[in-house]
Design a protein around this motif. Structure first.
Motif, PDB file in Angstrom:
ATOM      1  N   GLY A 132       1.029  -0.827  -0.022  1.00 35.95           N
ATOM      2  CA  GLY A 132      -0.045   0.275   0.345  1.00 35.95           C
ATOM      3  C   GLY A 132       0.301   0.704  -0.092  1.00 35.95           C
ATOM      4  N   SER A 133       2.022   1.386  -0.663  1.00 30.71           N
ATOM      5  CA  SER A 133       3.187   2.010  -0.935  1.00 30.71           C
ATOM      6  C   SER A 133       2.371   3.501  -1.067  1.00 30.71           C
ATOM      7  N   GLY A 134       1.188   3.470  -1.480  1.00 26.96           N
ATOM      8  CA  GLY A 134       1.233   5.013  -1.720  1.00 26.96           C
ATOM      9  C   GLY A 134       0.244   6.198  -1.265  1.00 26.96           C
ATOM     10  N   THR A 135       0.216   5.154   0.272  1.00 28.66           N
ATOM     11  CA  THR A 135      -0.900   6.081   1.229  1.00 28.66           C
ATOM     12  C   THR A 135       0.191   5.573   2.675  1.00 28.66           C
ATOM     13  N   ALA A 136       1.881   4.978   2.222  1.00 25.75           N
ATOM     14  CA  ALA A 136       2.892   5.072   3.115  1.00 25.75           C
ATOM     15  C   ALA A 136       3.693   5.918   3.802  1.00 25.75           C
ATOM     16  N   PHE A 137       3.712   7.246   3.405  1.00 21.95           N
ATOM     17  CA  PHE A 137       4.612   8.149   3.248  1.00 21.95           C
ATOM     18  C   PHE A 137       3.930   9.054   4.356  1.00 21.95           C
ATOM     19  N   GLU A 138       4.098   9.938   5.459  1.00 19.72           N
ATOM     20  CA  GLU A 138       4.157  11.149   5.303  1.00 19.72           C
ATOM     21  C   GLU A 138       4.131  12.478   4.353  1.00 19.72           C
ATOM     22  N   GLU A 139       3.261  13.641   4.521  1.00 20.87           N
ATOM     23  CA  GLU A 139       4.155  14.289   4.044  1.00 20.87           C
ATOM     24  C   GLU A 139       5.606  15.367   3.910  1.00 20.87           C
ATOM     25  N   ASP A 140       6.214  14.825   5.221  1.00 22.00           N
ATOM     26  CA  ASP A 140       7.866  14.821   5.480  1.00 22.00           C
ATOM     27  C   ASP A 140       8.210  13.983   4.679  1.00 22.00           C
ATOM     28  N   GLY A 141       7.834  13.005   4.398  1.00 24.89           N
ATOM     29  CA  GLY A 141       8.604  11.439   3.264  1.00 24.89           C
ATOM     30  C   GLY A 141       9.011  10.526   4.380  1.00 24.89           C
ATOM     31  N   ARG A 142       8.859  10.580   5.921  1.00 20.69           N
ATOM     32  CA  ARG A 142       9.259   9.808   6.500  1.00 20.69           C
ATOM     33  C   ARG A 142       8.422   8.937   6.640  1.00 20.69           C
ATOM     34  N   LEU A 143       7.671   7.318   7.083  1.00 23.07           N
ATOM     35  CA  LEU A 143       7.477   6.470   7.020  1.00 23.07           C
ATOM     36  C   LEU A 143       5.975   6.657   7.703  1.00 23.07           C
ATOM     37  N   SER A 144       4.743   6.449   7.319  1.00 23.64           N
ATOM     38  CA  SER A 144       3.722   6.371   8.574  1.00 23.64           C
ATOM     39  C   SER A 144       3.378   5.237   9.395  1.00 23.64           C
ATOM     40  N   SER A 145       4.039   4.491   9.268  1.00 20.04           N
ATOM     41  CA  SER A 145       4.114   2.715   9.729  1.00 20.04           C
ATOM     42  C   SER A 145       5.271   2.816  10.960  1.00 20.04           C
ATOM     43  N   GLU A 146       4.714   2.885  11.696  1.00 19.46           N
ATOM     44  CA  GLU A 146       6.334   2.324  13.210  1.00 19.46           C
ATOM     45  C   GLU A 146       6.435   0.996  12.623  1.00 19.46           C
ATOM     46  N   ARG A 147       6.154   0.106  12.381  1.00 19.74           N
ATOM     47  CA  ARG A 147       6.422  -1.587  11.964  1.00 19.74           C
ATOM     48  C   ARG A 147       7.420  -1.882  10.714  1.00 19.74           C
ATOM     49  N   TYR A 148       6.765  -0.071   9.395  1.00 21.14           N
ATOM     50  CA  TYR A 148       7.928  -0.621   8.335  1.00 21.14           C
ATOM     51  C   TYR A 148       9.123   0.697   9.024  1.00 21.14           C
ATOM     52  N   ALA A 149       8.809   1.451   9.437  1.00 20.60           N
ATOM     53  CA  ALA A 149      10.166   2.337   9.766  1.00 20.60           C
ATOM     54  C   ALA A 149      10.986   1.772  10.739  1.00 20.60           C
ATOM     55  N   ALA A 150      10.466   0.547  11.391  1.00 15.45           N
ATOM     56  CA  ALA A 150      11.901  -0.100  12.414  1.00 15.45           C
ATOM     57  C   ALA A 150      12.625  -1.336  10.906  1.00 15.45           C
ATOM     58  N   SER A 151      11.511  -1.909  10.537  1.00 16.66           N
ATOM     59  CA  SER A 151      12.428  -2.898   9.491  1.00 16.66           C
ATOM     60  C   SER A 151      13.433  -1.963   9.020  1.00 16.66           C
ATOM     61  N   VAL A 152      13.273  -1.372   7.768  1.00 20.98           N
ATOM     62  CA  VAL A 152      14.140  -0.168   7.103  1.00 20.98           C
ATOM     63  C   VAL A 152      15.232  -0.340   8.376  1.00 20.98           C
ATOM     64  N   GLY A 153      15.158   0.780   9.759  1.00 25.54           N
ATOM     65  CA  GLY A 153      16.400   0.545  10.654  1.00 25.54           C
ATOM     66  C   GLY A 153      16.888  -0.307  10.616  1.00 25.54           C
ATOM     67  N   LYS A 154      16.584  -1.836  11.078  1.00 26.75           N
ATOM     68  CA  LYS A 154      17.338  -2.936  11.008  1.00 26.75           C
ATOM     69  C   LYS A 154      17.756  -2.907  10.167  1.00 26.75           C
ATOM     70  N   LEU A 155      17.379  -3.064   8.820  1.00 27.76           N
ATOM     71  CA  LEU A 155      18.563  -3.158   7.139  1.00 27.76           C
ATOM     72  C   LEU A 155      18.970  -2.613   6.881  1.00 27.76           C
ATOM     73  N   MET A 156      18.642  -1.183   7.867  1.00 27.70           N
ATOM     74  CA  MET A 156      20.244  -0.174   7.359  1.00 27.70           C
ATOM     75  C   MET A 156      21.408  -0.552   8.103  1.00 27.70           C
TER      76      MET A 156
END
Length: 180
Positions: free
Chosen positions: A147-171
């Motif tokens: 559902g990537s079309g609605t996955a970002f806040e206006e500032d460009g950050r991910l709106s889901s903490e779960r996705y942000a945490a996964s990306v953070g762990k991968l990085m």
């Protein structure tokens, strides 16, 4: 020690593509780095063109960027159950360059797509296509942004903490692989 060089490769050419947004967020979560964006606006691979004219300058630039990178993040959309033609074309062209630009380079793969699976099949295909190049492919955590079309806040950050945490762990894992 200087900052690691992080190469970002989007399988979508659109300026506002969610894969580009996901890469921007990945770079932020990677931390301090020299960030370089790859340009996949390349001619279609044609063996006759290669034989007549050699490797196009834009392709050689991409291969040089890969070879110089301490780490690479590739984010792919899913088109018809696979990666984009743009990304496949880039992989085909780079495979024709001298040396082995991908060899042992830490590579994180992610995907952003409109569907429920978040590009999982495209990511599986991309991982398969990368194997012959010999990179150090990180396998976890998997990042399939649904559902990537609605996955970002206006500032460009991910709106889901779960996705942000996964990306953070991968990085975090990518940074560790790049600096060891």
């Amino acid at each position: 020690m200087s900052d690691p060089k992080l190469l970002l490769i989007s399988g979508s050419l659109r300026r506002e593509a969610t894969n580009r947004k996901l890469l921007t967020e990945a770079a932020r979560l990677f931390g301090t780095a020299e960030v370089v964006w790859a340009d996949l606006n390349l001619p279609l691979y044609d063996g006759d063109v290669e034989a007549a004219d050699g490797i196009p300058a834009a392709v050689q630039t991409l291969a040089d960027q890969i070879a110089a990178a301490d780490a690479v993040v590739i984010s792919t959309p899913e088109y018809n159950k696979g990666i984009s033609g743009v990304l496949k074309n880039a992989l085909d062209w780079v495979s024709r360059t001298e040396g082995a630009p991908w060899a042992d380079t830490p590579v994180a793969v992610m995907s952003a797509a409109a569907g429920r699976a978040g590009g999982e099949q495209a990511q599986t295909m991309l991982r398969s296509l990368m194997v012959p190049f010999g990179p150090h492919l990180l396998t976890a955590p998997a990042v399939h942004l649904a559902g990537s079309g609605t996955a970002f806040e206006e500032d460009g950050r991910l709106s889901s903490e779960r996705y942000a945490a996964s990306v953070g762990k991968l990085m975090t894992a990518l940074r560790a692989a790049a600096t060891t």
